[in-house]
Design a protein around this motif. Structure first.
Motif, PDB file in Angstrom:
ATOM      1  N   TYR A 283       0.854  -1.197   0.000  1.00 13.09           N
ATOM      2  CA  TYR A 283       0.000   0.000   0.000  1.00 13.09           C
ATOM      3  C   TYR A 283       0.883   1.239   0.000  1.00 13.09           C
ATOM      4  O   TYR A 283       1.954   1.235   0.605  1.00 13.09           O
ATOM      5  CB  TYR A 283      -0.904  -0.003   1.238  1.00 13.09           C
ATOM      6  N   TYR A 284       0.417   2.255  -0.683  1.00 10.09           N
ATOM      7  CA  TYR A 284       1.214   3.472  -0.839  1.00 10.09           C
ATOM      8  C   TYR A 284       0.493   4.663  -0.243  1.00 10.09           C
ATOM      9  O   TYR A 284      -0.698   4.875  -0.505  1.00 10.09           O
ATOM     10  CB  TYR A 284       1.463   3.750  -2.316  1.00 10.09           C
ATOM     11  N   VAL A 285       1.228   5.438   0.557  1.00  4.74           N
ATOM     12  CA  VAL A 285       0.723   6.759   0.944  1.00  4.74           C
ATOM     13  C   VAL A 285       0.996   7.634  -0.275  1.00  4.74           C
ATOM     14  O   VAL A 285       2.148   7.826  -0.661  1.00  4.74           O
ATOM     15  CB  VAL A 285       1.451   7.296   2.190  1.00  4.74           C
ATOM     16  N   PRO A 286      -0.058   8.120  -0.939  1.00  8.12           N
ATOM     17  CA  PRO A 286       0.149   8.760  -2.248  1.00  8.12           C
ATOM     18  C   PRO A 286       0.914  10.072  -2.122  1.00  8.12           C
ATOM     19  O   PRO A 286       0.883  10.723  -1.076  1.00  8.12           O
ATOM     20  CB  PRO A 286      -1.280   8.982  -2.763  1.00  8.12           C
ATOM     21  N   PRO A 287       1.570  10.439  -3.211  1.00 11.85           N
ATOM     22  CA  PRO A 287       2.452  11.615  -3.149  1.00 11.85           C
ATOM     23  C   PRO A 287       1.688  12.932  -3.257  1.00 11.85           C
ATOM     24  O   PRO A 287       0.835  13.104  -4.118  1.00 11.85           O
ATOM     25  CB  PRO A 287       3.353  11.416  -4.372  1.00 11.85           C
ATOM     26  N   MET A 288       2.031  13.827  -2.355  1.00 16.32           N
ATOM     27  CA  MET A 288       1.641  15.228  -2.577  1.00 16.32           C
ATOM     28  C   MET A 288       2.743  15.771  -3.481  1.00 16.32           C
ATOM     29  O   MET A 288       3.785  15.163  -3.641  1.00 16.32           O
ATOM     30  CB  MET A 288       1.626  15.971  -1.249  1.00 16.32           C
ATOM     31  N   SER A 289       2.516  16.902  -4.070  1.00 13.84           N
ATOM     32  CA  SER A 289       3.600  17.437  -4.887  1.00 13.84           C
ATOM     33  C   SER A 289       3.761  18.908  -4.585  1.00 13.84           C
ATOM     34  O   SER A 289       2.928  19.513  -3.894  1.00 13.84           O
ATOM     35  CB  SER A 289       3.307  17.234  -6.372  1.00 13.84           C
TER      36      SER A 289
END
Lengths: 347, 217
Positions: free
Chosen positions: A269-275
């Motif tokens: 599972y991935y903590v999605p990227p902020m940019s």
């Protein structure tokens, strides 16, 4: 004679499920996980091209090259999708260097180290070839790093695909290929939509991440997870309510699977990227993320927006001087907290 | 169809170009794409194939010299696939299957009570395998050498020429193997894998029901 052909259901079932969470806001593509895995498991003949653990720059072709366009997994109705087998070049090649000539041949001053493809000739592509390339135009380029390993899926296409029934889940959900039973047919390689099963041409067997099960069995976190210096990783049984993986995946629901549409129910599972925030046409900072929604969705599905909203909201609370359990969990002040009961020392 | 007796040494029979084979009748066999939906339960992904079974014909001869049974198989294959250099390459192969009971079915590779025996050769290996199966997905490869099975192969003018040779009698007690006794009537079936067409496992050409033969006295 008793001829026992197990059902796919039997081979896929497990009472527990190991899971990994990777925080993409902290991954800096240092490749420590890649190297830990390579050193432990694939530093041997026939496995040179394999990276059971990889980190590639996204957007990009990923690893193995163009895995997302290589088929496998299931369609929306649950029907198997045909897949292809990545080539040795797609898997990053096994570059051959003229070490002998440069280091021992007395030509160190006149000849440079030059890679050659394992198949001969100049390299066409290799691992991490598009490092930091990303996408987007100035002044708003964007990229994130995408670490990738076997998902030890809850509905593993590789298990479904093996005509020899050589692949099965352990009771803790780790998917393993029985090397005695494998006959190198590679239906599993075609079927894995993440292309995380690799063929060993020397042994003529298929191989994959074993989640460092000899370590797991001694309460030691898997190598890639343990070696991460950025504290991006959590590992444990997803059913363990005390575990960080459980809290991030099931309670806070901020860690989400990669390509859920592949239909295999992955367990990384991935903590999605902020940019970074985007500039507008007048070079003024806006409050828009540079990473386009469509790009995020193409990796993590529509649920990515909900997950990101929770993270951004909690981060804002902390910024304002308030408390946020989620931020504390993600900050991970004590590394032990990330690995549930798998905190024994490997040495 | 006969497993003909001819007076020739084992060495001679193992050579496809020897004149001894010139005296033996040749049989042409049509090959078909395996009906792969039958094994979708073993691998729904394998069963997606629509393009397997590219080799559609083979020729074979069979002869014994009282010591060994010999089967010479030849087929046209424009690509010689006898090594794996890249990960998506597969190997040209051939198998001959025999029933071990009177009711064993070739279409299902036998069943739990009715095993079949196979001789399996792949172009990247010198030694063949002796295989036993009790139905789809149960085949077990055993050392050909330990089971009295040897093979000679050559690729010439776009054709594979493969001779299998095995002792007339099975030579390991307790290991199920086909035996060849004079006057016996048995059957055989063929399978061919074309490596360049990515054929392996059930993705192959096969000859269908048993082809009956009698062992010449």
């Amino acid at each position: 004679m008793n001829i026992n052909v197990p059902s796919k259901q039997q081979l896929m079932s497990s009472s527990k499920q190991v899971a990994t969470v990777i925080d993409l806001n902290k991954c800096m593509a240092c490749q420590a996980c890649t190297v830990a895995c390579k050193t432990l498991w694939t530093d041997r003949e026939g496995a040179e091209h394999m990276r059971w653990m990889s980190v590639a720059t996204a957007p990009g072709p990923g690893y193995p090259r163009n895995f997302e366009k290589s088929g496998g997994g299931y369609d929306a109705k649950g029907n198997p999708r045909a897949g292809i087998i990545p080539t040795i070049v797609d898997c990053g090649d096994d570059l051959q260097f003229n070490h002998q000539e440069v280091l021992y041949g007395g030509k160190g001053q006149s000849v440079h180290l030059q890679p050659k493809s394992k198949l001969g000739g100049d390299p066409e592509w290799t691992y991490n070839f598009e490092e930091d390339q990303g996408a987007g135009d100035w002044p708003n380029p964007y990229h994130f790093y995408l670490p990738k390993k076997c998902n030890h899926c809850s509905h593993p296409a590789c298990v479904d695909a093996c005509s020899r029934n050589a692949i099965s889940k352990r009771d803790d959900g780790i998917v393993l290929i029985d090397q005695e039973k494998c006959q190198g047919h590679r239906h599993c390689v075609e079927a894995c939509p993440y292309k995380m099963v690799f063929f060993n041409p020397k042994k003529q067997k298929s191989e994959k991440c074993i989640e460092c099960f000899p370590r797991i069995d001694q309460g030691i976190a898997s190598g890639c997870n343990r070696q991460c210096p950025g504290r991006t990783r959590a590992f444990g049984h997803i059913q363990d309510e005390e575990s960080l993986v459980h809290k991030l995946v099931n309670v806070w629901k901020v860690a989400i699977p990669l390509h859920p549409e592949f239909g295999t129910q992955p367990n990384v599972y991935y903590v999605p990227p902020m940019s970074a925030l985007a500039y507008d046409d007048d070079n003024k900072l806006t409050d828009e993320m540079r990473l386009p929604n469509a790009v995020l969705e193409s990796y993590f599905g529509k649920d990515v927006h909900r997950a990101l909203a929770v993270i951004i909201n909690e981060r804002e609370k902390k910024k304002q001087g308030g408390e946020s359990e989620l931020m504390d969990l993600l900050i991970s002040r004590k590394w032990h907290d990330r690995f549930a009961q798998f905190t024994n020392d490997p040495v | 169809m006969k497993l003909s007796y001819i007076k020739a040494s084992n060495e001679t029979l193992l050579s496809p170009s020897s004149s001894a084979w010139g005296k033996v009748e040749s049989h042409a066999v049509d090959l078909f794409q395996t009906p792969i939906a039958m094994v979708a339960h073993l691998s729904p992904f394998m069963a997606l194939s629509e393009t397997h079974g590219r080799i559609n014909k083979l020729n074979f001869k069979m002869a014994h010299n009282e010591k060994t049974a010999n089967i010479y198989v030849t087929w046209q294959d424009e690509t010689r696939d006898d090594k794996i250099e890249d990960l998506d390459q597969f190997i040209d192969s051939v198998a001959i299957m025999f029933p071990l009971t009177p009711t064993a079915q070739s279409m299902t590779m036998g069943d739990a009570d009715n095993p079949v025996n196979m001789w399996f050769w792949r172009a990247d290996q010198k030694d063949p395998y002796d295989v036993i199966a009790h139905g789809f997905g149960t085949s077990e490869r055993r050392s050909g050498a330990l089971h009295g099975l040897s093979v000679f192969s050559e690729y010439r003018n776009g054709h594979w020429h493969v001779v299998f040779q095995r002792n007339m009698r099975s030579n390991i007690i307790g290991h199920k193997q086909v035996a060849f006794k004079p006057k016996d009537i048995s059957g055989l079936a063929f399978a061919i894998w074309d490596g360049s067409n990515k054929e392996r496992s059930a993705q192959k050409s096969f000859s269908g029901n048993w082809l009956a033969f009698e062992v010449d006295a």
